[in-house]
Design a protein around this motif. Structure first.
Motif, PDB file in Angstrom:
ATOM      1  N   MET A   1       5.964  16.094 -49.752  1.00  0.00           N
ATOM      2  CA  MET A   1       7.243  16.359 -49.094  1.00  0.00           C
ATOM      3  C   MET A   1       7.907  17.601 -49.682  1.00  0.00           C
ATOM      4  N   ARG A   2       7.862  17.750 -50.996  1.00  0.00           N
ATOM      5  CA  ARG A   2       8.440  18.941 -51.627  1.00  0.00           C
ATOM      6  C   ARG A   2       7.763  20.205 -51.104  1.00  0.00           C
ATOM      7  N   HIS A   3       6.436  20.129 -51.012  1.00  0.00           N
ATOM      8  CA  HIS A   3       5.684  21.278 -50.517  1.00  0.00           C
ATOM      9  C   HIS A   3       6.073  21.585 -49.070  1.00  0.00           C
ATOM     10  N   SER A   4       6.173  20.567 -48.228  1.00  0.00           N
ATOM     11  CA  SER A   4       6.562  20.753 -46.827  1.00  0.00           C
ATOM     12  C   SER A   4       7.967  21.331 -46.716  1.00  0.00           C
ATOM     13  N   LEU A   5       8.896  20.817 -47.525  1.00  0.00           N
ATOM     14  CA  LEU A   5      10.264  21.335 -47.502  1.00  0.00           C
ATOM     15  C   LEU A   5      10.326  22.789 -47.974  1.00  0.00           C
ATOM     16  N   ALA A   6       9.541  23.111 -48.986  1.00  0.00           N
ATOM     17  CA  ALA A   6       9.508  24.495 -49.471  1.00  0.00           C
ATOM     18  C   ALA A   6       8.972  25.421 -48.389  1.00  0.00           C
ATOM     19  N   GLU A   7       7.929  24.974 -47.677  1.00  0.00           N
ATOM     20  CA  GLU A   7       7.391  25.770 -46.572  1.00  0.00           C
ATOM     21  C   GLU A   7       8.418  25.933 -45.464  1.00  0.00           C
TER      22      GLU A   7
ATOM     23  N   HIS B   1      11.046  28.357 -46.560  1.00  0.00           N
ATOM     24  CA  HIS B   1      10.501  29.710 -46.525  1.00  0.00           C
ATOM     25  C   HIS B   1      10.443  30.220 -45.079  1.00  0.00           C
ATOM     26  N   ASP B   2       9.974  29.373 -44.152  1.00  0.00           N
ATOM     27  CA  ASP B   2       9.904  29.760 -42.738  1.00  0.00           C
ATOM     28  C   ASP B   2      11.291  30.043 -42.179  1.00  0.00           C
ATOM     29  N   LEU B   3      12.281  29.222 -42.548  1.00  0.00           N
ATOM     30  CA  LEU B   3      13.651  29.412 -42.073  1.00  0.00           C
ATOM     31  C   LEU B   3      14.221  30.730 -42.592  1.00  0.00           C
ATOM     32  N   ARG B   4      14.013  31.006 -43.869  1.00  0.00           N
ATOM     33  CA  ARG B   4      14.500  32.270 -44.435  1.00  0.00           C
ATOM     34  C   ARG B   4      13.864  33.474 -43.730  1.00  0.00           C
ATOM     35  N   ARG B   5      12.567  33.388 -43.512  1.00  0.00           N
ATOM     36  CA  ARG B   5      11.868  34.484 -42.843  1.00  0.00           C
ATOM     37  C   ARG B   5      12.391  34.657 -41.419  1.00  0.00           C
ATOM     38  N   SER B   6      12.634  33.534 -40.739  1.00  0.00           N
ATOM     39  CA  SER B   6      13.143  33.593 -39.370  1.00  0.00           C
ATOM     40  C   SER B   6      14.544  34.190 -39.331  1.00  0.00           C
ATOM     41  N   VAL B   7      15.408  33.792 -40.259  1.00  0.00           N
ATOM     42  CA  VAL B   7      16.784  34.319 -40.295  1.00  0.00           C
ATOM     43  C   VAL B   7      16.762  35.810 -40.616  1.00  0.00           C
TER      44      VAL B   7
END
Length: 121
Positions: free
Chosen positions: A77-83, A86-92
């Protein structure tokens, strides 16, 4: 021929002797049976202790397995949340204008709901 009193006494003594041997054999058999029952009870107690120990070891093993499975799930879950973060930051970063619109829309919706709630009261 008639039995004499000494023959009858001898026969009675012989019967009493056989009865005495039979009683002794029964007593001996009963003593062996008591010993066997005692040994069986001890064996059952040992078996019960071993089984209880086995059950305890099995419960401990399953507990450790559960802890390991839970730890693995938390790490996943930690790994999924980190991904996702990361995806949200890249998208923003790559599309800031639409995200600013989304944020302003959310703030506006919140204000609208607050105003409607205030009017109701």
């Amino acid at each position: 021929m008639a039995k004499t009193s000494s023959d009858a006494a001898h026969e009675r003594a012989d019967i009493e002797d056989r009865e005495r041997h039979a009683v002794e054999a029964i007593r001996s058999d009963l003593e062996e049976l008591r010993d066997d029952v005692t040994e069986l009870a001890q064996a059952l107690r040992r078996h019960g202790r071993l089984r209880a120990s086995d059950f305890g070891a099995e419960a401990t093993r399953r507990g450790h397995d559960l802890v390991e499975d839970t730890r693995d799930a938390v790490l996943e879950m930690r790994h999924s949340l980190a991904e996702a973060q990361h995806d949200l930051r890249r998208s923003v970063r790559s599309h800031p204008v639409p995200w600013a619109g989304v944020l302003l829309g959310m703030v506006g919706t919140g204000l609208l709901v607050a105003l409607l709630m205030e009017r109701r009261n």
